[in-house]
Design an enzyme around this catalytic site. Structure first.
Site, mmCIF file in Angstrom:
data_model
loop_
_atom_site.group_PDB
_atom_site.id
_atom_site.type_symbol
_atom_site.label_atom_id
_atom_site.label_comp_id
_atom_site.label_asym_id
_atom_site.label_seq_id
_atom_site.Cartn_x
_atom_site.Cartn_y
_atom_site.Cartn_z
ATOM 1 N N LYS A 182 -6.442 8.439 0.918
ATOM 2 C CA LYS A 182 -6.145 9.425 -0.123
ATOM 3 C C LYS A 182 -6.694 8.953 -1.482
ATOM 4 O O LYS A 182 -7.128 7.803 -1.612
ATOM 5 C CB LYS A 182 -4.623 9.637 -0.183
ATOM 6 C CG LYS A 182 -4.031 10.232 1.103
ATOM 7 C CD LYS A 182 -2.522 10.425 0.958
ATOM 8 C CE LYS A 182 -1.900 10.930 2.250
ATOM 9 N NZ LYS A 182 -0.428 11.133 2.115
ATOM 10 N N TYR A 198 -2.700 20.457 5.148
ATOM 11 C CA TYR A 198 -1.253 20.267 4.993
ATOM 12 C C TYR A 198 -0.482 21.569 5.239
ATOM 13 O O TYR A 198 0.668 21.695 4.814
ATOM 14 C CB TYR A 198 -0.942 19.696 3.608
ATOM 15 C CG TYR A 198 -1.222 18.204 3.515
ATOM 16 C CD1 TYR A 198 -0.550 17.292 4.330
ATOM 17 C CD2 TYR A 198 -2.150 17.705 2.605
ATOM 18 C CE1 TYR A 198 -0.804 15.935 4.264
ATOM 19 C CE2 TYR A 198 -2.408 16.341 2.526
ATOM 20 C CZ TYR A 198 -1.724 15.457 3.354
ATOM 21 O OH TYR A 198 -1.969 14.105 3.273
ATOM 22 N N ASN A 203 1.183 7.335 -1.095
ATOM 23 C CA ASN A 203 1.294 6.473 0.094
ATOM 24 C C ASN A 203 -0.052 6.199 0.763
ATOM 25 O O ASN A 203 -0.114 5.829 1.938
ATOM 26 C CB ASN A 203 2.342 7.020 1.066
ATOM 27 C CG ASN A 203 1.950 8.358 1.679
ATOM 28 O OD1 ASN A 203 0.873 8.875 1.407
ATOM 29 N ND2 ASN A 203 2.825 8.896 2.507
ATOM 30 N N HIS A 239 -3.563 8.962 5.190
ATOM 31 C CA HIS A 239 -3.067 9.920 6.180
ATOM 32 C C HIS A 239 -3.556 9.515 7.567
ATOM 33 O O HIS A 239 -4.683 9.056 7.716
ATOM 34 C CB HIS A 239 -3.611 11.324 5.874
ATOM 35 C CG HIS A 239 -3.412 12.286 7.008
ATOM 36 N ND1 HIS A 239 -2.244 12.994 7.190
ATOM 37 C CD2 HIS A 239 -4.207 12.618 8.062
ATOM 38 C CE1 HIS A 239 -2.345 13.728 8.296
ATOM 39 N NE2 HIS A 239 -3.532 13.514 8.847
ATOM 40 N N GLU A 292 -7.304 18.228 13.430
ATOM 41 C CA GLU A 292 -7.717 17.682 12.135
ATOM 42 C C GLU A 292 -9.170 17.220 12.166
ATOM 43 O O GLU A 292 -9.910 17.419 11.198
ATOM 44 C CB GLU A 292 -6.770 16.541 11.734
ATOM 45 C CG GLU A 292 -5.378 17.064 11.405
ATOM 46 C CD GLU A 292 -4.349 15.993 11.070
ATOM 47 O OE1 GLU A 292 -3.255 16.359 10.602
ATOM 48 O OE2 GLU A 292 -4.629 14.784 11.280
HETATM 49 P P1 DAT Z 1 2.956 11.439 7.010
HETATM 50 O O1 DAT Z 1 1.840 11.392 5.979
HETATM 51 O O2 DAT Z 1 3.571 10.091 7.218
HETATM 52 O O3 DAT Z 1 2.525 12.104 8.306
HETATM 53 P P2 DAT Z 1 4.387 13.908 6.431
HETATM 54 O O4 DAT Z 1 3.432 14.591 7.363
HETATM 55 O O5 DAT Z 1 5.845 14.117 6.650
HETATM 56 O O6 DAT Z 1 4.125 12.328 6.389
HETATM 57 O O7 DAT Z 1 4.073 14.359 4.937
HETATM 58 C C1 DAT Z 1 2.725 14.487 4.492
HETATM 59 C C2 DAT Z 1 2.611 13.879 3.121
HETATM 60 O O8 DAT Z 1 3.391 14.611 2.210
HETATM 61 C C3 DAT Z 1 3.151 12.444 3.018
HETATM 62 O O9 DAT Z 1 2.178 11.487 3.400
HETATM 63 C C4 DAT Z 1 3.488 12.353 1.569
HETATM 64 C C5 DAT Z 1 3.963 13.755 1.231
HETATM 65 N N1 DAT Z 1 5.418 13.869 1.321
HETATM 66 C C6 DAT Z 1 6.153 13.932 2.452
HETATM 67 N N2 DAT Z 1 7.469 14.027 2.183
HETATM 68 C C7 DAT Z 1 7.561 14.039 0.828
HETATM 69 C C8 DAT Z 1 8.634 14.116 -0.095
HETATM 70 N N3 DAT Z 1 9.900 14.208 0.320
HETATM 71 N N4 DAT Z 1 8.332 14.074 -1.421
HETATM 72 C C9 DAT Z 1 7.068 13.986 -1.848
HETATM 73 N N5 DAT Z 1 5.997 13.903 -1.034
HETATM 74 C C10 DAT Z 1 6.239 13.931 0.286
HETATM 75 MG MG MG Z 2 2.031 14.054 8.764
#
Ligand code: DAT
Ligand code: MG
Length: 149
Positions: free
Chosen positions: A9, A49, A112, A115, A126
């Site tokens: 990212k 997303y 974080n 991805h 994807e």
């Molecule tokens: P991952 O990236 O571990 O698959 P995810 O698919 O649940 O996690 O979410 C996608 C991204 O969205 C994640 O990397 C960071 C952001 N995100 C997820 N939950 C969040 C939250 N509660 N607040 C802010 N950003 C969030």
């Molecule tokens: Mg995810």
């Protein structure tokens, strides 16, 4: 062979962690079959997303992903989808295990770093979303016999 979609990212690129991330996947033994640095369009970010479109963090997430270049990659190997997620670590870096990418380099969930596809089917979707067929190169590493029985 299984493939997964991995994206460094904007924060990972800006912080100079591209080499570090690639190195971790390489050292594990996975094979890089596609990679590009790119500015992400809003349309692509929203599609990628899309599963989160009703979440409160969706708008901010899209703005972040389009704010600065990302590095999109496809990695190949046995169980690379699950193993890639293990290398990456839990979603919130404050509780990701040390030794994982997020655990070693991140602090907050909105930054974080990386991805990774969460299932084989998601990975296929994807990869098709981010890469054209001719942007992926199938090749066999000469180390294969030393990685697999
Ligand atoms: P991952 O990236 O571990 O698959 P995810 O698919 O649940 O996690 O979410 C996608 C991204 O969205 C994640 O990397 C960071 C952001 N995100 C997820 N939950 C969040 C939250 N509660 N607040 C802010 N950003 C969030
Ligand atoms: Mg995810």
């Amino acid at each position: 062979m299984e493939r997964t979609f991995i994206m460094i990212k904007p924060d990972g690129v800006q912080r100079g962690l591209v080499g570090e991330v690639i190195s971790r996947f390489e050292r594990k033994g996975f094979t890089l079959v596609g990679m590009k640095l790119m500015a992400v369009s809003r349309e692509l970010a929203e599609k990628h997303y899309g599963v989160h479109k009703d979440k409160p963090f969706f708008a901010g997430l899209v703005e972040f992903i389009i704010s600065s270049p990302v590095v999109a990659m496809v990695w190949e190997g046995d169980s690379v989808v699950t193993s890639g997620r293990t290398l990456i670590g839990a979603t919130n870096p404050i509780s990701s295990a040390p030794g994982t990418i997020r655990g070693d380099f991140g602090i907050t969930i909105g930054r974080n770093l990386i991805h990774g596809s969460d299932a084989i089917e998601t990975a296929q979707q994807e990869i098709a979303l981010w890469f054209k067929e001719d942007e992926l190169t199938s090749w066999e590493s000469s180390t294969k016999g030393w990685l697999y029985e």
